[in-house]
Design a protein around this motif. Structure first.
Motif, PDB file in Angstrom:
ATOM      1  N   ILE A 347       0.475  -1.377  -0.355  1.00  0.00           N
ATOM      2  CA  ILE A 347      -0.105   0.039  -0.169  1.00  0.00           C
ATOM      3  C   ILE A 347       0.707   1.634  -0.546  1.00  0.00           C
ATOM      4  O   ILE A 347       0.590   2.288  -1.170  1.00  0.00           O
ATOM      5  CB  ILE A 347      -0.954  -0.084   1.429  1.00  0.00           C
ATOM      6  N   VAL A 348       2.192   1.026   0.586  1.00  0.00           N
ATOM      7  CA  VAL A 348       2.487   2.474   0.988  1.00  0.00           C
ATOM      8  C   VAL A 348       3.270   2.304  -0.494  1.00  0.00           C
ATOM      9  O   VAL A 348       3.529   3.803  -0.681  1.00  0.00           O
ATOM     10  CB  VAL A 348       4.100   2.128   1.985  1.00  0.00           C
ATOM     11  N   GLY A 349       3.597   1.842  -1.147  1.00  0.00           N
ATOM     12  CA  GLY A 349       4.408   1.733  -2.412  1.00  0.00           C
ATOM     13  C   GLY A 349       3.594   1.921  -3.635  1.00  0.00           C
ATOM     14  O   GLY A 349       3.766   3.158  -4.770  1.00  0.00           O
ATOM     15  N   ARG A 350       2.521   1.770  -3.397  1.00  0.00           N
ATOM     16  CA  ARG A 350       0.767   2.272  -3.952  1.00  0.00           C
ATOM     17  C   ARG A 350       0.881   4.178  -3.982  1.00  0.00           C
ATOM     18  O   ARG A 350       0.559   4.245  -5.191  1.00  0.00           O
ATOM     19  CB  ARG A 350      -0.417   1.850  -3.951  1.00  0.00           C
ATOM     20  N   GLY A 356       2.501   6.898 -10.373  1.00  0.00           N
ATOM     21  CA  GLY A 356       3.914   5.461 -11.100  1.00  0.00           C
ATOM     22  C   GLY A 356       3.130   4.593  -9.198  1.00  0.00           C
ATOM     23  O   GLY A 356       2.665   5.018  -8.218  1.00  0.00           O
ATOM     24  N   GLU A 357       4.435   3.538  -9.512  1.00  0.00           N
ATOM     25  CA  GLU A 357       4.077   3.510  -7.667  1.00  0.00           C
ATOM     26  C   GLU A 357       5.801   2.532  -7.288  1.00  0.00           C
ATOM     27  O   GLU A 357       6.866   2.642  -8.330  1.00  0.00           O
ATOM     28  CB  GLU A 357       3.164   1.890  -7.652  1.00  0.00           C
ATOM     29  N   VAL A 358       5.684   2.173  -6.256  1.00  0.00           N
ATOM     30  CA  VAL A 358       7.491   1.830  -6.019  1.00  0.00           C
ATOM     31  C   VAL A 358       6.695   0.169  -5.951  1.00  0.00           C
ATOM     32  O   VAL A 358       5.879  -0.155  -4.540  1.00  0.00           O
ATOM     33  CB  VAL A 358       7.803   2.334  -4.680  1.00  0.00           C
ATOM     34  N   GLN A 359       7.662  -0.892  -6.430  1.00  0.00           N
ATOM     35  CA  GLN A 359       7.365  -2.224  -5.680  1.00  0.00           C
ATOM     36  C   GLN A 359       7.636  -2.472  -4.807  1.00  0.00           C
ATOM     37  O   GLN A 359       8.422  -1.938  -3.427  1.00  0.00           O
ATOM     38  CB  GLN A 359       8.477  -3.542  -7.004  1.00  0.00           C
ATOM     39  N   VAL A 360       7.066  -3.596  -4.165  1.00  0.00           N
ATOM     40  CA  VAL A 360       7.084  -4.385  -2.509  1.00  0.00           C
ATOM     41  C   VAL A 360       8.228  -4.608  -2.276  1.00  0.00           C
ATOM     42  O   VAL A 360       8.424  -4.384  -1.694  1.00  0.00           O
ATOM     43  CB  VAL A 360       5.618  -4.704  -2.768  1.00  0.00           C
ATOM     44  N   GLY A 361       8.639  -4.845  -3.689  1.00  0.00           N
ATOM     45  CA  GLY A 361      10.275  -6.057  -3.119  1.00  0.00           C
ATOM     46  C   GLY A 361      10.978  -4.420  -2.576  1.00  0.00           C
ATOM     47  O   GLY A 361      12.216  -4.940  -1.693  1.00  0.00           O
ATOM     48  N   VAL A 362      11.113  -3.520  -3.377  1.00  0.00           N
ATOM     49  CA  VAL A 362      11.744  -2.240  -2.474  1.00  0.00           C
ATOM     50  C   VAL A 362      11.468  -1.902  -1.689  1.00  0.00           C
ATOM     51  O   VAL A 362      12.609  -1.388  -0.304  1.00  0.00           O
ATOM     52  CB  VAL A 362      11.528  -0.968  -3.559  1.00  0.00           C
TER      53      VAL A 362
END
Length: 384
Positions: A347-350, A356-362
């Motif tokens: 959710i934070v990555g979104r 855009g968004e940051v992938q959950v692995g990052v």
């Protein structure tokens, strides 16, 4: 009549204190107590005490489940474009093919949320089992080289076999994880001592180094493979179809059930292999079942979400802050807390890089480095 003499030749005082015993001898004596008819009976190892009583721990687990439920709802409603809660409910109760918000929930966010739930459960249980089996507080699923094996297998499927659909090459990731874990366990089992924690860790590190080198070599020689692989390598929840999830779910269920049955055995292993054998535990069998559970969980989670790090490392320690060292409670807590943490990271990555968004692995890597450094610096967590 002369009594037994001590080392200096003086008679021993029968009324004096008994000879001192080592801690190991005292613990082993606990396993043999005379029964009502004078026979010697072997008892199970004493359970490791939890910080709180069972009612409090059960209530805490219920609260964790409630938190997970709220997180699932938030995962369906929150994103680059927020969806009203009424449309989230309408997706399940009154589907409308013309409603754009419901289409977003049904086509994108439901698979994404299910992927986070499945991967989180698998990573939480796998990390807990690995830390218990190896008695290593910084062990996580990558210790057995599973991520490296899955990565090499996926790159091989893309570059050599020419597979492009995720339903095809992701299964190669599962196969690669299985083979890598078997190789590590086989190498770590060589010698008279068998699969000791140190040997497993060394075998895992060596296998990971070799597999990572092979993966890098294949990527450098095939630009197309690199372009397809780099998005999957960091770990993501937004690229998995319902078909992939349905194929991976049975492996996570089986691996999860195996892991949840290992609580008492992991408590015994925490005392050391010799004491565990003294309490009647079949150490080799316990480690074998643990390895099967870890392979199923980590392989399936890699298929679902890619090689996500730090979740399996941090969550078991968060659970122990509540439960204490008793694995009968650490395992179910980790199973609930891990998907909660993973979904909130997603959710934070979104929302941090809209549109855009940051992938959950990052996100998990950025959040997980802090507890990792903290665990390494804590001297009293050298061994569980």
């Amino acid at each position: 009549m002369n009594g037994p003499a001590d080392r200096a030749g003086r008679p021993a005082d029968p009324s004096g204190p008994p000879p001192s015993r080592t801690r190991s001898t005292a613990l082993l004596d606990l396993s043999e107590q005379p029964d009502a008819e004078g026979a010697t009976a072997t008892t199970a190892p004493p359970p490791r005490r939890s910080v709180r009583g069972r009612p409090a721990l059960a209530a805490g687990l219920v609260l964790a489940l409630v938190a997970l439920g709220l997180t699932l709802v938030a995962s369906l409603a929150v994103g680059s474009g927020d969806v009203p809660f009424a449309d989230v409910l309408g997706t399940f109760l009154d589907p409308d093919a013309e409603n754009k918000a419901q289409l977003i929930v049904g086509e994108v966010r439901i698979p994404r949320t299910l992927a986070g739930l499945l991967a989180g459960v698998a990573l939480g249980l796998a990390g807990t089992v690995m830390q218990g089996v190896t008695r290593n507080p910084i062990a996580d699923p990558s210790l057995l080289g599973i991520n490296a094996g899955a990565s090499l297998s996926v790159v091989f499927a893309i570059s050599v076999l020419g597979l492009g659909a995720s339903q095809q090459y992701l299964w190669f990731g599962f196969l690669g994880a299985l083979i890598a874990a078997l190789v590590v366990y086989g190498v770590g089992s060589l010698g008279r001592e068998g699969a000791t924690p140190v040997k497993l860790a060394l075998a895992g590190a060596a296998t990971t180094a070799v597999l990572t080198s092979l993966t890098t070599t294949m990527l450098l020689t095939d630009r197309q493979s690199y372009d397809q692989f780099r998005f999957w390598q960091i770990g993501a929840l937004n690229t998995r179809s319902v078909e992939v999830l349905s194929e991976a779910a049975p492996f996570i269920v089986v691996g999860g059930l195996l892991a949840l049955t290992l609580g008492s055995q992991l408590n015994a292993l925490a005392l050391g292999d010799d004491l565990a054998r003294g309490f009647g535990q079949r150490v080799g069998l316990v480690r074998g079942v643990s390895a099967v559970a870890v392979v199923l969980l980590c392989g399936a989670s890699t298929v679902v979400a890619g090689p996500i790090g730090f979740v399996g490392l941090a969550v078991p320690h968060i659970a122990r802050l509540v439960t204490g060292p008793d694995y009968r409670w650490v395992l179910p807590y980790s199973m609930v807390l891990a998907p909660t943490l993973l979904l909130w990271a997603d959710i934070v990555g979104r929302v941090v890089a809209q549109p855009g968004e940051v992938q959950v692995g990052v996100v998990t890597a950025a959040l997980g480095c802090v507890p990792f450094i903290w665990l390494v610096r804590r001297r009293k967590l050298v061994e569980l």
